[in-house]
Design a protein around this motif. Structure first.
Motif, PDB file in Angstrom:
ATOM      1  N   SER A 277       0.835  -1.206   0.000  1.00 40.07           N
ATOM      2  CA  SER A 277       0.000   0.000   0.000  1.00 40.07           C
ATOM      3  C   SER A 277       0.867   1.253   0.000  1.00 40.07           C
ATOM      4  N   ARG A 281       0.705   4.092  -2.856  1.00 41.93           N
ATOM      5  CA  ARG A 281       0.312   5.482  -2.580  1.00 41.93           C
ATOM      6  C   ARG A 281       1.261   6.456  -3.280  1.00 41.93           C
ATOM      7  N   THR A 321      -5.864   4.027   9.495  1.00 40.32           N
ATOM      8  CA  THR A 321      -6.472   3.297   8.375  1.00 40.32           C
ATOM      9  C   THR A 321      -5.828   3.704   7.038  1.00 40.32           C
ATOM     10  N   GLU A 322      -5.313   4.929   6.987  1.00 43.32           N
ATOM     11  CA  GLU A 322      -4.743   5.403   5.725  1.00 43.32           C
ATOM     12  C   GLU A 322      -3.527   4.573   5.292  1.00 43.32           C
ATOM     13  N   TRP A 324      -3.064   1.601   5.396  1.00 40.46           N
ATOM     14  CA  TRP A 324      -3.430   0.328   4.785  1.00 40.46           C
ATOM     15  C   TRP A 324      -4.043   0.520   3.407  1.00 40.46           C
ATOM     16  N   ARG A 325      -4.348   1.771   3.055  1.00 39.08           N
ATOM     17  CA  ARG A 325      -5.042   2.014   1.787  1.00 39.08           C
ATOM     18  C   ARG A 325      -4.055   2.156   0.635  1.00 39.08           C
ATOM     19  N   THR A 326      -4.556   1.832  -0.555  1.00 31.88           N
ATOM     20  CA  THR A 326      -3.679   1.910  -1.720  1.00 31.88           C
ATOM     21  C   THR A 326      -3.660   3.316  -2.318  1.00 31.88           C
ATOM     22  N   HIS A 327      -4.544   4.184  -1.836  1.00 30.41           N
ATOM     23  CA  HIS A 327      -4.582   5.549  -2.354  1.00 30.41           C
ATOM     24  C   HIS A 327      -4.376   6.546  -1.217  1.00 30.41           C
ATOM     25  N   ARG A 329      -4.916  10.155   0.796  1.00 31.77           N
ATOM     26  CA  ARG A 329      -6.109  10.992   0.944  1.00 31.77           C
ATOM     27  C   ARG A 329      -6.151  11.988  -0.215  1.00 31.77           C
TER      28      ARG A 329
ATOM     29  N   ARG B  62     -14.921  -1.326  -4.008  1.00 28.79           N
ATOM     30  CA  ARG B  62     -13.737  -1.283  -3.151  1.00 28.79           C
ATOM     31  C   ARG B  62     -12.644  -0.472  -3.835  1.00 28.79           C
ATOM     32  N   GLY B  63     -11.733   0.042  -3.010  1.00 28.27           N
ATOM     33  CA  GLY B  63     -10.562   0.713  -3.577  1.00 28.27           C
ATOM     34  C   GLY B  63      -9.643  -0.344  -4.154  1.00 28.27           C
TER      35      GLY B  63
END
Lengths: 954, 190
Positions: A277, A281, A321-322, A324-327, A329, B62-63
């Motif tokens: 992730s 990003r 949580t950010e 873990w995200r692939t994008h 903010r 989902r992303g």
């Protein structure tokens, strides 16, 4: 400082030097491959030997699993050869191809999944071909035009997700054959807002152009296969094994290891997700910026994410949580258009992950390749190099990018402490979860040594930051890549030294401790002589010196040279007018020109001062030892060792002065790199001064130490110098680091020392005249040459301190008194893992000897054949050698009989063979009687053992 | 006798079939009238069976790696109508399958390409039409459609269904609930 620039800073672009994200992907892939090999190797090895037999050799050697790692490592080291041979025959390691089979399987299945993934994805999401939706071909035409604009060789295959209402799109497949999926919402919006459609498509095409697709989906494929083929079987195996282990008498010793395997499996999941992730990003922002360059309107990034930023706990949760995200903010993505700061100041996550990955890769390679490549030279060094490349490539580049961005935008260059701490914590985390520093216990025996890992990470970040700052300053305006490349190579070498040290000495320190008392005992045994009055200095030798003996490793020499050379060679560079930064002086408001590096003169002053103090310290040591020489009149081994230790202390005092002066007087921007150079130079200067005195020993009156007659003895001095130079050279950077750490901890580096040198008028001519350049060259070459030459001498004449320690360790080990149950198990394993075999062979050979004797007696001639008996005696002697090389019996009473058996058998065997060479009949008869006595003693040993392991029968 | 009885049952079945309407037909008609820009999406959905369409419409987005990112969502009419109609069809009747051949075809489809039969809206009473309207409004609110647009869509859906009723009954079209005369007693009985 902190002044505003008079000259506007150049606008930063996101690509002044490599992003390093490809390397991060590569590290992730390597981590998965190495872990697959390591994890399945462990499972296979565990499958071959079940608990409790896994500890059989340790018990046979007199060890006890529940005593922890240090005690058992000492037991194994004390009987190293016997232990290795026992392990080889009773705890077989998996065949060599097992090491390769799982990584190969992973590659094979992953390539299959990688190929099938696009079709599977399209089928699962029920994507339909664009032609169904785009009957007039208008959208297709526009996509072709956009693909041409971006520079794609062909329009990608386009599919539509008609049920998706979002105005998004997606790319998957590979760089060569990309598949783009357009969401229904985006298509509906296209008529009303064609620019939005273009922005989204350009972003996706930028991913293709940037080469993101293959790497991303290779990682996806590898991860899914790893999960199915490695991680789940691994967890299932340990889950099943836990119940068996829980019934084992060694559950107490097993538990930490088993729990650690579960923690390791969970940590792998987290690390892989976080790492992937994190890289994605960064890639998103690169794709955004590229889309912007291709003509995408920025307002679509502004339209998205209308929610207001939360505060307090919610913000903390969002930050969590950010990661873990692939994008990133939307707010971050929008900001990146104005200032790609986010790409240059990436926070602590990448470096934490790099540290953890480096340690996991090296420790796993070490543990599972170890048994196979233990004897191949350079295998350990190659593994250490892998760790160095990972850390230098990721963490090093993170710092370079941060410094470059700070200099380009006139921001303050941060020290790199956060990056360094996260790197160090990451490495510590990796070491802890990979069983590198603890196996039979929860934490390492000496967990405080893990702080060294954190410190090493921090020191590396400081050093890299300052090197980057120095080089980017002196070569301002020139190509960044060429400025960076040699320094990054140097940092790989520096880290290579660190990883090589950590894998051997560092891990051993954490597992076993310094063993100061044991070392001291070894010293006293090795160097007999009057030493009771010198316990303090013996402790210094034991703790500091003997642990620095590792320095005779050639990599250590290379690392030391790189450590000094990378910053020092910046003084070679001729400065152009551009290198001088123009700043407005904070208080007066007058324009000044700031020098990119401190003058070499300042460094020389501090080094000379330290060198002189060190030399005086060495003179003091000689004077002190002279008094001892007078009282004892002998220069025993211990005497010379203590003498060298005092010289070391004297020179160390000089190093402290040099590093302190350097930090206090030097340019705070480069405090660590200048302190390292200055301290190393001071150490060598003081050392050279002492060497001259040592060579003239005997002519120095009150300073005479080793010699009493006046003579020039460079050879003798070199002999002593070889012992001293390694610890001195390795201590110097340590001292420098300590001074800088103290300065940063108590004063912050920015308020300490001087700022950069400034000039009120611009120096139009370069400051490096030919004479100055030659002068700088001489100084730089002298320091580097001295470091390298000393290292070379050491490498050629390395002492075998570590081996000596391993051999002596067992003798000074104080075994505790084990419980009767443990004693029974130990003797049982001793008997079954080799003792019984030796006894059986002996008895068989002895029976053959007896029958040969009987036969000779029966013939009535009394002739002893020299073709019959010598081979029989040799066979018995061979059995005796086996007994001698096996473990001592882990029961003192029986062991004395066993030792007596060995002594008698050896005497008998030698006597027998000698009797034939000397043609001595009496000697032959005596040897036969001795064989009989040895056999009787062996009978007592066997009886004693049976009494312990089968108490009911006796 | 047996043959006669079978003939009677078949004619009943034919009568039932002629009074039903597939919900994708209703969606297509309403979208063509109210949101023609969404027609290409319906073309895309046309190649999928109803159950798949429903799964795709209700699946959370989902992303995904290398996506543009989950930003704005367009308030589309298609999912609103389709989801509401599907709910109504499930509530008021069963998905009608026509005889043994259809059962076999359904089984085959399920095993071969997992396609299922078309979801069919049974003939509705006036109250039931009112319920459909409410369902459309609720779904529209969940999909963040404006109130005006939601009510336009709801009215169009009800009008389309009522038109169908009237066409089948051969009488006047049933007005939307609260707006005109009651629907035919035949419809009410059902």
């Amino acid at each position: 400082m902190g002044a505003a620039m008079a000259v506007p800073a150049p606008r930063t672009t996101e690509k002044p030097l490599v992003a390093g994200t490809t390397l991060r992907f590569a590290v992730l892939i390597v981590l998965l491959l190495v872990s697959s090999g390591s994890m399945m190797w462990i499972v296979t090895a565990d499958g071959l030997t079940q608990v409790p037999d896994a500890y059989g050799c340790l018990l046979a050697a007199g060890g006890d699993p529940v005593q922890g790692d240090a005690a058992n490592a000492a037991v194994a080291a004390a009987h190293n050869a016997a232990y290795e041979s026992c392990q080889a025959s009773h705890n077989p390691v998996p065949a060599w191809w097992v090491i390769l089979v799982w990584p190969l399987l992973l590659v094979l299945f992953s390539s299959l999944v990688f190929r099938l993934l696009p079709r599977w994805k399209a089928r699962r999401a029920r994507l339909v071909p664009l032609s169904i939706v785009d009957r007039d071909g208008e959208i297709g035409g526009e996509l072709s035009a956009l693909a041409a604009r971006v520079g794609l060789p062909a329009t990608p295959r386009v599919l539509v997700a008609p049920a998706k209402a979002s105005t998004s799109a997606l790319v998957f497949g590979s760089n060569r054959r990309p598949w783009v999926c357009l969401h229904g919402g985006l298509l509906v919006q296209r008529a009303e807002d064609p620019e939005r459609f273009q922005a989204v498509v350009l972003h996706e095409f930028a991913h293709i152009r940037g080469g993101d697709v293959t790497l991303t989906y290779v990682t996806v494929a590898l991860w899914r296969v790893f999960l199915a083929v490695v991680l789940l079987p691994f967890v299932a195996w340990y889950a099943a094994n836990t119940t068996a282990s829980a019934r084992s008498p060694y559950w107490h010793a097993e538990e930490p290891g088993i729990v650690r395997q579960f923690v390791f499996a969970s940590a792998m999941v987290a690390l892989v997700y976080l790492a992937r992730s994190d890289v994605l990003r960064s890639r998103e922002i690169y794709a955004d910026l590229a889309a912007g360059r291709y003509g995408a309107s920025r307002r679509y990034w502004a339209l998205a994410d209308p929610q207001a930023a939360p505060g307090g706990l919610a913000r903390g949760w969002n930050s969590f949580t950010e990661i873990w995200r692939t994008h990133p903010r939307w707010e971050k993505r929008r900001e990146a258009f104005d200032d790609p700061k986010a790409l240059f100041t990436e926070g602590t996550l990448p470096t934490f992950l790099a540290g953890a990955a480096a340690l996991l890769i090296t420790s796993q390679l070490d543990s599972y390749l170890g048994p196979s490549v233990a004897n191949s030279p350079g295998a350990d060094d190659a593994i250490a190099l892998a760790g160095a490349v990972v850390v230098a490539g990721i963490a090093g580049l993170v710092r370079w990018r941060a410094v470059l961005h700070a200099l380009q935008t006139d921001r303050r260059v941060t020290s790199g402490t956060r990056t360094g701490l996260s790197l160090g914590v990451g490495m510590t985390f990796g070491a802890l979860i990979s069983s590198q520093v603890a196996n039979l216990q929860w934490l390492p025996t000496q967990p405080e040594y893990l702080l060294l890992v954190v410190l090493a990470g921090t020191a590396f970040a400081w050093w890299t930051t300052q090197c980057a700052h120095l080089w980017l300053s002196v070569r301002r305006g020139r190509t960044v890549r060429w400025t960076m490349a040699p320094v990054v190579v140097s940092s790989v070498v520096v880290l290579w030294g660190w990883f090589a040290w950590w894998q051997t000495t560092g891990v051993s320190l954490a597992v076993n401790g310094t063993g100061a008392d044991r070392w001291r005992l070894v010293l006293e045994q090795e160097f007999p002589g009057p030493s009771t009055a010198h316990q303090g200095i013996l402790l210094v030798i034991a703790v500091v010196w003997l642990n620095l003996i590792w320095l005779n490793h050639p990599i250590a020499m290379a690392a030391l040279v790189a450590l000094c050379a990378a910053p020092l060679s910046a003084w070679f560079v001729a400065l152009t007018a551009e290198a001088y930064r123009t700043v407005r002086e904070q208080f007066t408001g007058i324009l000044v020109w700031e020098a990119p590096r401190p003058p070499l003169r300042r460094l020389l002053i501090a080094a000379t001062l330290g060198g002189v103090v060190g030399w005086i310290g060495a003179v003091d040591a000689m004077a002190f030892m002279h008094t001892w020489q007078a009282s004892n009149g002998a220069q025993s081994g211990l005497f010379s060792l203590i003498y060298l230790a005092w010289v070391f202390v004297g020179l160390a005092a000089g190093m402290i002065v040099a590093s302190a002066v350097s930090v206090a007087l030097g340019d705070h921007r480069f405090s660590l790199v200048t302190a390292v150079i200055v301290t190393e130079a001071a150490a060598l200067l003081g050392f050279a001064g002492w060497y001259v005195l040592a060579a003239a020993d005997g002519c120095l009156g009150p300073l005479n130490t080793m010699a009493t007659q006046c003579e020039w003895r460079p050879g003798a001095a070199s002999g002593l110098a070889r012992q001293l130079v390694g610890p001195i050279q390795l201590t110097a950077p340590g001292m420098a680091l300590a001074s800088v750490t103290i300065a940063i901890a108590f004063h912050r580096a920015t308020s300490l020392g001087r700022g950069p040198v400034t000039y009120s008028t611009m120096r139009v001519t370069p400051d490096m005249t030919l004479v100055r350049r030659i002068w700088a060259g001489v100084v730089v070459s002298a320091v580097l040459g001295a470091v390298a030459a000393n290292g070379l001498i050491l490498a050629q004449n390395g002492t075998s301190g570590s081996k000596m320690a391993a051999a002596e360790l067992g003798q000074v080990l104080q075994p505790g008194s084990p419980s009767p149950r443990l004693r029974t198990r130990q003797i049982g394993y001793w008997y079954n893992y080799g003792g019984l075999d030796i006894m059986t062979r002996w008895n068989k050979d002895f029976r053959r000897l007896s029958s040969a004797l009987t036969k000779a007696a029966d013939t009535g001639t009394g002739q002893i054949s020299d073709t019959v008996f010598p081979p029989l005696c040799t066979a018995l002697l061979h059995d005796t050698q086996s007994a001698k090389h096996y473990f001592p019996v882990p029961e003192p009473g029986i062991e004395s009989q066993w030792a007596s058996f060995i002594a008698k058998a050896q005497e008998a065997g030698r006597g027998c063979l000698n009797s034939f060479s000397k043609e001595d009949g009496d000697l032959f008869l005596a040897s036969m009687k001795q064989f009989a006595r040895a056999t009787d003693t062996l009978g007592s040993v066997e009886h004693g053992i049976n009494a312990v392991i089968h108490p009911g029968k006796h | 006798m047996i043959r006669e009885a079978r003939a009677v049952r078949m004619s009943d079945a034919e009568a039932a079939r002629t009074s039903e309407v597939e919900i994708r037909v209703v969606v297509r008609d309403v979208i063509t009238a109210l949101a023609p820009e969404e027609s290409p999406l319906l073309d895309g959905l046309a190649v999928l069976d109803d159950a798949t369409v429903m799964r795709q419409l209700t699946r959370r987005t989902r992303g995904e790696p290398l996506g543009f990112g989950l930003g704005e969502t367009v308030a589309l009419a298609t999912p609103v109508i389709w989801i509401a109609m599907d709910q109504a069809a499930r509530r008021f009747g069963e998905t009608v399958t026509d005889g043994a051949t259809r059962v076999i075809a359904k089984l085959l489809r399920r095993n071969l390409d997992r396609r299922t039969a078309a979801t069919v809206m049974p003939p509705l009473s006036r109250e039931q039409l009112g319920e459909v309207r409410r369902l459309v409004l609720e779904t529209a609110a969940r999909h963040r459609l404006s109130e005006a647009r939601a009510s336009a869509i709801a009215d169009a859906v009800v009008a389309r269904l009522a038109l169908h009723e009237s066409e089948q009954a051969g009488t006047q079209p049933a007005a939307p609930p609260g707006q005109g005369p009651a629907s035919s007693p035949e419809t009410q009985e059902r």
